[in-house]
Write a protein that holds these residues in place. Structure first.
Motif, short mmCIF file in Angstrom:
data_model
loop_
_atom_site.label_atom_id
_atom_site.label_comp_id
_atom_site.label_asym_id
_atom_site.label_seq_id
_atom_site.Cartn_x
_atom_site.Cartn_y
_atom_site.Cartn_z
N PHE A 157 -34.42 14.45 99.42
CA PHE A 157 -33.90 15.22 100.33
C PHE A 157 -32.69 16.16 100.34
O PHE A 157 -32.37 16.91 101.22
CB PHE A 157 -33.52 14.39 101.83
CG PHE A 157 -34.71 13.39 102.12
CD1 PHE A 157 -35.67 14.20 102.87
CD2 PHE A 157 -34.66 12.15 101.92
CE1 PHE A 157 -36.63 13.28 103.34
CE2 PHE A 157 -35.74 11.16 102.32
CZ PHE A 157 -37.04 12.00 103.18
N GLY A 158 -32.27 16.38 99.03
CA GLY A 158 -30.99 17.09 98.95
C GLY A 158 -31.30 18.55 99.22
O GLY A 158 -32.35 18.82 98.58
N VAL A 159 -30.36 19.21 99.80
CA VAL A 159 -30.51 20.71 100.18
C VAL A 159 -29.41 21.28 99.19
O VAL A 159 -28.17 21.02 99.67
CB VAL A 159 -30.54 21.07 101.76
CG1 VAL A 159 -30.37 22.71 101.76
CG2 VAL A 159 -31.69 20.68 102.30
N GLU A 160 -29.51 22.20 98.44
CA GLU A 160 -28.46 22.70 97.47
C GLU A 160 -27.96 24.07 98.22
O GLU A 160 -28.76 24.74 98.76
CB GLU A 160 -29.03 23.06 96.14
CG GLU A 160 -28.99 21.72 95.27
CD GLU A 160 -29.74 22.16 94.03
OE1 GLU A 160 -29.36 23.29 93.33
OE2 GLU A 160 -30.73 21.55 93.56
N GLU A 161 -26.69 24.11 98.28
CA GLU A 161 -26.11 25.35 98.49
C GLU A 161 -25.52 25.89 97.44
O GLU A 161 -24.79 25.88 96.67
CB GLU A 161 -24.93 25.12 99.58
CG GLU A 161 -25.35 24.37 100.93
CD GLU A 161 -26.29 25.11 101.71
OE1 GLU A 161 -26.43 26.46 101.40
OE2 GLU A 161 -26.94 24.52 102.58
N GLN A 162 -26.38 27.31 97.33
CA GLN A 162 -25.95 27.89 96.04
C GLN A 162 -25.29 29.58 96.29
O GLN A 162 -25.86 30.00 96.75
CB GLN A 162 -27.19 28.36 95.18
CG GLN A 162 -28.47 27.25 95.15
CD GLN A 162 -29.40 27.49 94.56
OE1 GLN A 162 -29.60 27.51 93.25
NE2 GLN A 162 -30.80 27.78 95.07
N VAL A 163 -23.75 29.18 95.97
CA VAL A 163 -23.15 30.31 96.16
C VAL A 163 -22.82 30.96 95.10
O VAL A 163 -22.31 30.56 94.07
CB VAL A 163 -21.57 29.87 96.71
CG1 VAL A 163 -20.77 31.09 97.02
CG2 VAL A 163 -21.78 29.18 98.15
N ARG A 164 -23.51 32.29 95.00
CA ARG A 164 -23.59 33.14 93.47
C ARG A 164 -22.10 34.21 93.53
O ARG A 164 -21.94 34.48 92.24
CB ARG A 164 -24.61 33.69 93.64
CG ARG A 164 -26.09 32.93 93.67
CD ARG A 164 -26.32 32.02 92.33
NE ARG A 164 -27.29 31.55 92.30
CZ ARG A 164 -27.91 30.62 91.46
NH1 ARG A 164 -27.14 30.55 90.08
NH2 ARG A 164 -29.17 29.97 91.19
#
Ligand SMILES: Cc1cc2nc3c(=O)[nH]c(=O)nc-3n(C[C@H](O)[C@H](O)[C@H](O)COP(=O)(O)O)c2cc1C
Ligand code: SF4
Length: 603
Positions: free
Chosen positions: A167-174
């Motif tokens: 269930f993990g939703v990753e937050e990808q701040v680039r």
């Protein structure tokens, strides 16, 4: 289903949300969550508890995609069907799941175990393909994950016992800029706004003046001048004013509000509180899209913490008379509910149909009270303007578009995720930074925005050039831009609320024309019809959805015309309706085969 269970579920929901008619959608949603659909008996019970006619309850239940009025399986699986999901093979994965579970898409299994459906866009295109199972997101799908999900479903494993890593939703701040890197402490911006209000004679008007001086334009896409919107609301004589945060984020390709609500919810709420001080409001709402239901508890925890700190509720930060609190309302799967007036209707517990204007929401909004509706990112920017000042804010960006913009970058690039750029950045610079190669097109602002090609990559992201609510979808040379446009045509047809004829009929005609061309039955005349329909939709629709529904077709026709033309078989008129085929059926049924029963025959 035990009627007593149904009743107690409705009672618990009414206990939690209250018995005002405005809570209808929230109560329906809770029943849906518990039973995976809202049976007729539950609707009767809800109508009685909320003192509403049953027709209203049914009408609202049928309007929202996530409320099922028929049994939809113990596991309801909703596949995200955005173009970015398809680019990563979502259609094949859906087929794989249906095959393993022995179900047809959209139809519950006979034993009532599972239903596998498509939904327009879940908001995870940086980690596509994705799905929701009973409202819980699973991203980065591949064949192996699909097989694991199928096994869990077939074993009837309760969702709570599924492996957590699914269930993990990753937050990808680039790329961080001034907004994403700010480490504001709870209450900082509110205290700065108090100081500003106490400094001169303008009082809380000074809070609005700072927003105006910063030339803050709304980040939801249309770029309204935030300071003027707030001021116009404040000027309305009223005993109550309302601050609404539009967290519906339904534009395909956008997911930066998800990041803000996950990691920067304090900043969002701080901005809403500053707005409440500026317009003298006591009531606030966050309208959270149903697809982000998984964020509800964490946002509520932020609100609870702030109440404990005295930053929400009566006498905020010790200021006598400054009382403001926020409720979170969860949507139920409707793109049009992101339109500000439809959102207010939905908050009032109605179907999300856009209102007639005038009056504007700033005059008569939620329950007739003057109301402001702003995007999540706009409130973040407003908080930072109070804290650091308008001059600081204007250091980034262009003269007409001050500050920075969060972009949700997805599609054919090596580094999808959220990027914060100063306004004025070129499309080419964004493409370089996100690792895109051999790009042929960018859909800027989602399907309702603009599709541009290579010749335009020096254009700038700014309100004076390329406006965007944040979506930035990259397409490389392997993509067929006709198919992209056809997909968007279906999106608009599916999401049209059906209230006005140009949009209801126009979006459906456009999607059918695109199918006809795709099947190799199109003609030049069809291309002309598409252009005419796009203009009609733009000029005659009731709201922004219909106005922009033809944009992806008009843009791709202009820039990628050969992709359409190579599908045309006839350069004349090809009827959409097969008259002879229909007559053949009639001939069979009536047993006639004489010349009079044929086209061109005589009776
Ligand atoms: C069909 C449709 C969907 C919309 N969806 C959103 C949305 O999800 N989020 C949003 O902030 N604005 C959305 N908008 C724009 C809102 O109507 C409104 O302009 C915006 O919330 C105002 O906030 P802002 O001034 O801070 O940009 C949508 C508009 C339309 C026509
Ligand atoms: S334009 Fe479309 S979405 Fe908007 S009100 Fe009309 S039918 Fe509904």
């Amino acid at each position: 289903m035990d009627p007593a269970d149904l009743e107690s579920c409705v009672d618990e929901a009414v206990e939690r949300w209250g018995s005002e008619s405005t809570q209808l959608l929230q109560v329906l949603r809770e029943v849906q969550e518990r039973f995976n659909h809202v049976p007729p008996a539950a609707m009767d019970c809800i109508a009685a508890r909320l003192h509403l006619p049953i027709s209203r309850v049914r009408g609202v239940a049928h309007f929202y995609e996530f409320i099922a009025t028929e049994p939809s399986g113990a596991y309801r699986v909703l596949f995200s069907d955005n173009v970015t999901d398809r680019m990563r093979g979502s259609s094949e994965l859906l087929q794989r799941m249906c095959h393993r579970l022995w179900v047809e898409p959209g139809k519950p299994s006979e034993d009532g175990l599972v239903c596998v459906e498509r939904t327009s866009f879940l908001g995870f295109c940086d980690q596509a393909p994705s799905l929701l199972v009973n409202q819980q997101p699973i991203t980065r799908l591949d064949a192996a994950r699909i097989d694991v999900i199928c096994e869990l479903i077939l074993a009837r494993t309760p969702l709570a016992a599924w492996p957590a890593e699914l269930f993990g939703v990753e937050e990808q701040v680039r790329r961080e800029g001034p907004l994403l890197s700010d480490r504001l402490q709870p209450g900082d911006a509110i205290r700065a706004a108090f100081a500003r209000a106490d400094r001169g004679s303008a009082g809380t008007q000074a809070v609005l003046d700072e927003i105006k001086n910063a030339r803050l334009l709304g980040r939801g896409g249309a770029g309204f001048t935030t300071g003027f919107k707030w001021e116009s609301c404040r000027r309305q004589p009223a005993e109550q004013r309302v601050v609404i945060c539009n967290a519906d984020e339904g534009e395909p390709g956008t997911f930066k509000d998800r990041l803000l609500l996950t990691r920067h919810a304090e900043l969002v709420v701080e901005g809403m509180t500053v707005a409440a001080l500026g317009i003298d409001a006591r009531l606030g709402f966050i309208y959270l899209r149903g697809e982000y239901r998984y964020l509800l508890e964490s946002i509520q925890a932020v609100l609870a913490r702030r109440r404990e700190l005295g930053l929400l509720g009566p006498g905020i930060a010790g200021r006598q008379g400054f009382d403001f609190d926020i409720q979170v309302h969860v949507g139920a799967g409707s793109y049009v509910c992101g339109e500000a007036s439809a959102l207010v209707e939905s908050l009032e517990g109605k179907r999300g149909i856009p209102r007639n204007r005038p009056p504007r929401l700033a005059e008569k909004g939620y329950l007739g009270w003057p109301t402001i509706v702003n995007n999540v990112e706009t409130y973040c920017a407003a908080a930072l303007i109070q804290l650091h000042g308008a001059e600081w804010f204007c250091r980034a960006g262009t003269p007409r578009s001050s500050g920075t913009k969060l972009l949700s970058v997805s599609g054919d690039c090596a580094r999808p995720g959220v990027y914060e750029f100063p306004f004025g950045v070129t499309v080419r610079e964004v493409l370089q930074e996100c690792g895109a190669g051999r790009t042929i097109a960018v859909q800027c602002g989602g399907p309702s925005g603009k599709c541009i090609d290579q010749d335009e990559f020096d254009r700038r992201i700014a309100f004076e050039d390329l406006e965007t609510g944040g979506a930035f979808i990259v397409f490389d040379e392997g993509r067929d831009m006709f198919e992209v446009a056809r997909h968007f045509a279906h999106f608009f047809a599916r999401e049209s609320c059906g209230f006005c004829t140009p949009c209801r009929v126009g979006t459906s005609l456009l999607s059918r024309l695109m199918d006809k061309i795709s099947e190799g039955r199109g003609s030049d005349r069809d291309l002309q019809t598409i252009e005419e329909l796009q203009q009609l939709l733009h000029g005659a629709s009731h709201c922004g959805l219909g106005e922009s529904a033809g944009n992806p077709l008009a843009d791709t026709l202009q820039r990628f015309r050969p992709a359409y033309e190579r599908r045309l078989i006839a350069h004349g008129v090809e009827p959409a309706f097969d008259l002879d085929g229909a007559l053949a059926r009639a001939r069979r049924m009536t047993g006639r085969d004489d010349p009079g029963a044929h086209i061109g025959g005589t009776a």
